[in-house]
Design an enzyme around this catalytic site. Structure first.
Site, PDB file in Angstrom:
ATOM      1  N   GLY A 302       0.818  -1.207   0.000  1.00  0.00           N
ATOM      2  CA  GLY A 302       0.000   0.000   0.000  1.00  0.00           C
ATOM      3  C   GLY A 302       0.850   1.254   0.000  1.00  0.00           C
ATOM      4  O   GLY A 302       1.948   1.294  -0.568  1.00  0.00           O
ATOM      5  N   SER A 303       0.345   2.291   0.669  1.00  0.00           N
ATOM      6  CA  SER A 303       0.948   3.624   0.550  1.00  0.00           C
ATOM      7  C   SER A 303       2.357   3.737   1.125  1.00  0.00           C
ATOM      8  O   SER A 303       3.072   4.687   0.798  1.00  0.00           O
ATOM      9  CB  SER A 303       0.043   4.671   1.212  1.00  0.00           C
ATOM     10  OG  SER A 303      -1.145   4.826   0.464  1.00  0.00           O
TER      11      SER A 303
END
Length: 581
Positions: A302-303
Site C-alpha cells: 500500500g501507501s
C-alpha cells in the site's frame, strides 16, 4: 646324468618357490602382528564392548546483552539391554510404576531381542534417579539434554525449536544447527560372548563436547516491549495477527521481530488456538502456527511503498521537489477511474505535500513520469526482486508482474503500492537503504558464536551493497518523510523532542471489496541520522482500520520507550520545516 641334472633343477625351482612363499607369508604376518597389531587389537576388543551414546548439550542462544534465550535442561533416557535382563517381569513392573507409559508398550520392548531398546527419553532427573537406584539388571539410565526456553513463547517465531533428537526444526535452531550441535560422547562396557557385561571391567567414558553458543542481535527488553505492544493492539482491534520488526538500518541488526500470536516453545506441538488436530490436518495447522509472516509471507504494502516510488523518481530525475501536481479526487487510467482516499481531491500540491497527503493521483502521475522500466530498475537496486538473505529459514519471494506485462493500469497501481506483493523483511530492508544514505544491508539475527572449548568469540559477517542510491536522494527523502510525521498523515507517530520520519498505509486485501485491510506504518529515528527503523502490520483490524490512526500510534509508543533505552537523546532543537526550494 641328464636325469640327475633335470631333477636337481626341479628341486631348486621348488625350493625357490617355497622360499619366496615363506618370505611373503612372513612379511604378511609381520605386517598383521606388528604393524597392524593395535588396529586388530581394537577390533577384537570392540567385539566384546557395548557402546551407549551420550548426547552433547546444545549450544545456548543469547540476546545481545548476554540473556539466555535458549538453554538445556538435564534429563535422562531409559533403555533396556535384553541380554542382561535376568527377570523380565521385575524390569517391566519397575518401569511401569515409574514411567507414564502403557504396560503393553514396555513389555513389547523388554521382550524384544535387540542389542538395546529405548524405553523413554526426556525423563526428568528425579524419576531417572529413582530408577537408577533400583539397580535392576538390564535397565540403563543415561544422561541426556532437553532444549529449554526460559521465556516460553517470547520470540518463538525467531528462535524456533528442536525435535526429540535435539536437532533444529525451525527458526534459528535450524539455521545455526551446525554451530549449536555438539559432538556426542559414549560409554563403553566390556561384555562376554552373550553380551552380558563383565563386572571385573569398569566402563570407559568419552565425554561429549558441547555445541557452540550463538549470540544474537535480539535485545530481550525491546523484544518484550514490542511483543506487549503487538498483543495490546491485537486485542483492542480483534486483529488476526500483528507483526513488528525493529532494526538498525545502518547494519541490518534486528533488535526485535514479533509475529503474534506466538506459540509455546517448550510445547511447540500444542496449537495456540482452538482447532481439532487430526492425522490429515495436523502438520498443516502446526506449520501455519510456526510460520513467521515477517519473512515467510507476502502482502501488498500500500501507501508505504510510495517511499520507493518517490525515491525512484527523484533518483532518476523524473521529478524534483519543486514539481506540482493536481488532484481532483481521481485519475483516469485508460478505461478506469482510480480514486484518491480523499474523494473531493487535494487540489494543487507540491511533491512534499503529495507525500504528506498520501495522494494516489499524484503518485500515479509520478509513476507515469518515472516509467515502468526505471521503477523496476530501482526495485531491483533496493532488493525487492530478491530475497534479503536473512538468517532464518523459509524466506519468501516477492510477487511482481513481468516488466513486459506492466501496462498503464499496472504502473499506476504499483505507484501507490497495489498489484505487487513483498515480504515485510524485504520492505524494511529496502526502506533502510533509502534512509541510511543509500547502502543495502543484509538483515540478520546471528551476531557471533562462541567456541565451547576455546571460548573464542567469532563475529558473523554479512554483505552490504554500497551506493544503491545517491546520498543526496536519501537526504531529500528523509526530509520529506519527517514532514509526513510532523505535519502529515503520520502525525500520530510524532514524539515531542524527537525527529521521526515515516509513512502510513491502509491496504485492502485480495479479493477487493471484502472489507479486509492491513493497516501499517514504517518509521525511523532520528530522522537526520537513523539509528532504528520499525515496521508494524495489523492484519484485518475491526472498526477503524486506517494505518495513520491505529498503526502509527503503536510505533510511537514503542519509540517512546526504546529510543532512550538505545541512548538516542531528544533533539536540542524542534523539528524544522522542510526546504521546498
Amino acid at each position: 646324468m641328464k636325469l640327475y641334472s633335470y631333477n636337481r633343477r626341479r628341486i631348486y625351482i621348488v625350493f625357490i618357490c617355497i622360499l619366496i612363499a615363506g618370505i611373503i607369508l612372513s612379511g604378511r604376518l609381520f605386517y598383521l602382528m606388528i604393524y597392524k597389531s593395535e588396529h586388530y587389537s581394537m577390533l577384537a576388543d570392540s567385539l566384546h564392548e557395548r557402546e551407549r551414546s551420550i548426547k552433547a548439550p546444545r549450544g545456548r542462544i543469547y540476546d545481545r546483552n548476554g540473556n539466555v534465550l535458549a538453554d538445556n535442561k538435564a534429563v535422562c533416557s531409559i533403555s533396556v539391554i535384553h541380554s542382561q535382563i535376568t527377570d523380565e517381569e521385575l524390569v517391566i513392573s519397575s518401569l511401569v510404576s515409574h514411567l507414564d507409559i502403557d504396560e503393553e508398550i514396555i513389555r513389547k520392548k523388554v521382550n524384544k531381542n535387540s542389542s538395546r531398546e529405548i524405553i523413554a527419553v526426556n525423563v526428568d532427573k528425579t524419576t531417572a534417579d529413582m530408577i537408577r537406584e533400583l539397580d535392576i539388571s538390564g535397565i540403563k539410565v543415561d544422561e541426556d539434554y532437553k532444549r529449554y526456553y526460559p521465556y516460553g513463547s517470547l520470540a518463538s517465531k525467531i528462535l524456533g525449536f528442536t525435535g526429540a533428537d535435539n536437532q533444529g526444526i525451525v527458526g534459528l535452531e535450524v539455521s545455526y544447527d551446525d554451530i549449536l550441535t555438539g559432538t556426542p560422547g559414549s560409554i563403553n562396557a566390556v561384555t562376554d560372548a552373550k553380551g552380558i557385561e563383565l563386572t571385573e571391567y569398569s566402563e570407559t567414558r568419552i565425554d561429549p563436547i558441547p555445541g557452540n553458543d550463538l549470540v544474537t542481535t535480539i535485545d530481550l527488553n525491546i523484544q518484550r516491549y514490542a511483543t506487549m505492544a503487538a498483543l495490546k493492539v491485537m486485542e483492542e482491534k480483534n486483529a488476526n495477527r500483528v507483526c513488528i520488526i525493529l532494526m538498525n538500518p545502518s547494519n541490518g541488526e534486528i533488535y526485535a521481530m514479533v509475529d503474534v500470536p506466538d506459540y509455546d516453545l517448550n510445547n511447540p506441538f500444542e496449537l495456540n488456538y482452538e482447532a481439532e488436530l487430526t492425522k490429515d490436518n495436523q502438520m498443516d495447522l502446526l506449520n501455519k502456527m510456526w510460520r513467521n509472516f515477517n519473512i515467510n509471507d507476502t502482502y501488498e504494502p500500500g501507501s508505504t511503498s510510495k517511499i520507493i516510488t518517490l525515491t525512484s523518481a527523484l533518483e532518476s530525475g523524473a521529478v524534483t521537489k519543486s514539481d506540482t501536481f493536481y488532484c481532483p479526487g481521481y485519475k483516469l487510467i485508460e478505461d478506469r477511474r482510480i480514486r484518491c482516499h480523499k474523494t473531493t481531491g487535494h487540489g494543487s500540491e507540491d511533491l512534499v505535500h503529495a507525500l504528506m497527503n498520501s495522494c494516489n493521483p499524484a503518485f500515479m502521475e509520478i509513476g507515469e513520469r518515472t516509467g515502468a522500466a526505471t521503477l523496476y530498475k530501482y526495485y531491483e537496486k533496493l532488493g525487492l526482486f530478491d530475497k534479503t538473505g536473512i538468517d532464518l529459514p523459509g524466506e519468501g519471494s516477492s510477487i511482481m508482474h513481468k516488466l513486459s506485462d506492466v501496462g498503464p493500469v499496472e504502473l499506476a497501481t504499483m505507484s501507490f503500492g497495489q498489484s505487487f506483493q513483498i515480504t515485510p523483511i524485504q520492505f524494511i530492508t529496502a526502506v533502510s537503504a533509502v534512509v541510511n544514505g543509500g547502502n543495502k544491508v543484509t538483515p540478520h539475527i546471528g551476531l557471533s558464536y562462541i567456541d565451547s572449548k576455546t571460548k573464542v568469540r567469532t563475529d558473523i559477517e554479512y554483505p552490504i551493497t554500497n551506493n544503491v542510491i545517491e546520498a543526496d536522494t536519501s537526504y531529500e527523502v528523509r526530509q520529506m518523510l519527517e514532514a509526513v510525521v510532523s505535519e502529515g498523515s503520520g502525525s500520530k507517530a510524532a514524539i515531542k523532542g524527537y525527529r521521526i520520519g515515516g509513512k502510513t498505509a491502509t491496504s485492502e486485501k485480495l479479493p477487493r471489496g471484502t472489507g479486509r485491510y492491513i493497516s501499517s506504518f514504517i518509521g525511523f529515528a532520528p530522522a537526520d541520522n537513523p539509528q532504528v527503523i520499525g515496521i508494524i502490520l495489523i492484519d484485518e483490524p475491526e472498526g477503524v482500520y486506517y494505518g495513520g490512526t491505529i498503526a502509527a500510534p503503536v510505533m510511537r509508543d514503542i519509540f517512546e520507550n526504546i529510543l532512550p533505552y538505545l541512548g538516542i537523546e531528544p533533539a536540542e532543537e524542534e523539528q524544522t520545516d522542510i526546504d521546498n526550494d
